[in-house]
Scaffold this motif. Structure first.
Motif, mmCIF file in Angstrom:
data_model
loop_
_atom_site.group_PDB
_atom_site.id
_atom_site.type_symbol
_atom_site.label_atom_id
_atom_site.label_comp_id
_atom_site.label_asym_id
_atom_site.label_seq_id
_atom_site.Cartn_x
_atom_site.Cartn_y
_atom_site.Cartn_z
ATOM 1 N N ASP A 65 13.870 0.250 -0.902
ATOM 2 C CA ASP A 65 15.059 0.238 -1.656
ATOM 3 C C ASP A 65 14.594 0.496 -3.379
ATOM 4 N N PHE A 66 13.752 0.134 -3.896
ATOM 5 C CA PHE A 66 13.361 0.411 -5.205
ATOM 6 C C PHE A 66 13.054 2.204 -5.702
ATOM 7 N N ILE A 119 2.911 10.989 -11.096
ATOM 8 C CA ILE A 119 3.627 11.629 -12.251
ATOM 9 C C ILE A 119 5.155 10.309 -12.350
ATOM 10 N N HIS A 120 5.300 10.333 -11.461
ATOM 11 C CA HIS A 120 6.102 9.709 -10.981
ATOM 12 C C HIS A 120 6.500 8.629 -9.959
ATOM 13 N N VAL A 121 5.580 8.340 -9.437
ATOM 14 C CA VAL A 121 5.241 6.699 -8.451
ATOM 15 C C VAL A 121 4.553 6.156 -8.991
ATOM 16 N N LEU A 179 6.031 2.282 -9.586
ATOM 17 C CA LEU A 179 5.548 0.365 -9.477
ATOM 18 C C LEU A 179 5.534 0.124 -9.906
ATOM 19 N N THR A 180 4.989 0.398 -10.653
ATOM 20 C CA THR A 180 5.089 -0.556 -12.798
ATOM 21 C C THR A 180 5.975 -1.439 -12.898
ATOM 22 N N PHE A 229 1.249 -1.252 0.127
ATOM 23 C CA PHE A 229 -0.009 -0.090 -0.367
ATOM 24 C C PHE A 229 0.744 1.379 0.300
ATOM 25 N N VAL A 230 0.622 1.917 -1.255
ATOM 26 C CA VAL A 230 1.743 3.901 -1.476
ATOM 27 C C VAL A 230 0.754 4.237 -1.252
#
Length: 300
Positions: free
Chosen positions: A285-286, A105-107, A111-112, A95-96
């Motif tokens: 980390d990712f 735009i960025h997350v 995530l994908t 859950f983010v």
């Protein structure tokens, strides 16, 4: 009676709101389930359930105890997984949360990419322009923009963004480019706040200079304020990452850059503890590695 097993039974009864259904799901006899809950009530000295012929509901003490049991059982599970190998493959539900435009735009692309690498993970996003209580709402990882208050959360800085004033080139051609903040009251002002009679914008290091303004347009979303600015209505104040595409396409132009406040830090935040799930560790980390190489967070 084993306390860990009793906690597991108690949690299942709470989830099912039924002793009989919990017994069926756990492949146990109903009397055994009842004895486990009675054991915990004796140990805690508190009544955990209110039982009627129609329903089984948690007491106030039971609700608090349920949260503690869920946390304890999760830590036990994670400790067992960690003991089985520090390189355990991430799996489970992630859950983010992040601000709306930043998330879009960025997350989302990060995530994908993470989901493509870890097929055992399922993810959910909560992109909102409010401060989410990540513990109460069960969030694993949050992206926060701005200065952080002291908390029991772990925070890793990944960059910074600027507060910028912007307007469409067509508006600036007609109204003129402000040379200093004191000229802003003569311009059409777009406020990215729900409403009010006025706003106060701060400028310079530590915001030592302020200008009181009376916007004619109040927008309850940053997207709406951006659209009004692109349409040439006036000057808006947004964050640099929010307009990077529009600036590159010459739809918006930054003004008064020499008077900007100090940039706002961007952090990746997650609950701190002795044990963190493999999926959370892997995603932190990712996302940290990728956000730290994002130009929009490092062009200051």
């Amino acid at each position: 009676m084993d306390r860990w097993s009793s906690m597991r039974i108690f949690v299942k009864v709470a989830e099912e709101s039924s002793f009989a259904e919990a017994a069926r799901k756990l492949n146990m006899s109903p009397p055994a389930v009842t004895r486990a809950v009675a054991f915990l009530e004796e140990v805690t000295g508190a009544r955990l359930f209110i039982r009627t012929t129609r329903a089984v509901n948690l007491t106030e003490a039971g609700e608090r105890y349920l949260r503690d049991c869920q946390r304890i059982l999760m830590e036990i599970s994670e400790a067992e997984a960690a003991a089985g190998g520090v390189h355990a493959r991430p799996s489970g539900y992630l859950f983010v949360t992040a601000p709306v435009i930043f998330g879009n735009i960025h997350v989302t692309p990060i995530l994908t990419a993470f989901l493509r690498e870890y097929e055992g993970v399922t993810a959910r996003t909560l992109f909102v322009d409010r401060l989410v209580n990540i513990v109460d709402e069960g969030v694993d990882v949050a992206i926060r923009i701005g200065h952080l208050e002291d908390s029991g959360l772990s925070a890793i800085r990944v960059g910074a963004v600027r507060r910028v004033l912007c307007a469409a080139p067509s508006y600036l051609a007609a109204a003129g480019i402000p040379a200093r903040p004191a000229e802003l009251p003569r311009h059409n002002i777009i406020a990215a706040v729900p409403g009010g009679n006025g706003v106060e914008w701060h400028f310079g290091r530590n915001g030592e200079t302020s200008v009181s303004l009376r916007p004619r347009l109040f927008c309850n979303t940053n997207e709406a304020a951006m659209r009004a600015a692109i349409d040439g209505w006036g000057v808006a104040r947004l964050l640099s990452y929010q307009i990077e595409g529009e600036q590159a396409r010459d739809e918006l132009q930054i003004v008064l850059a020499d008077f900007e406040e100090d940039p706002l830090p961007v952090h990746v935040v997650h609950p701190e503890g002795r044990l963190t799930s493999a999926k959370t560790r892997a995603f932190v980390d990712f996302v940290v590695a990728r956000l730290r190489t994002t130009a929009a967070l490092n062009s200051h």
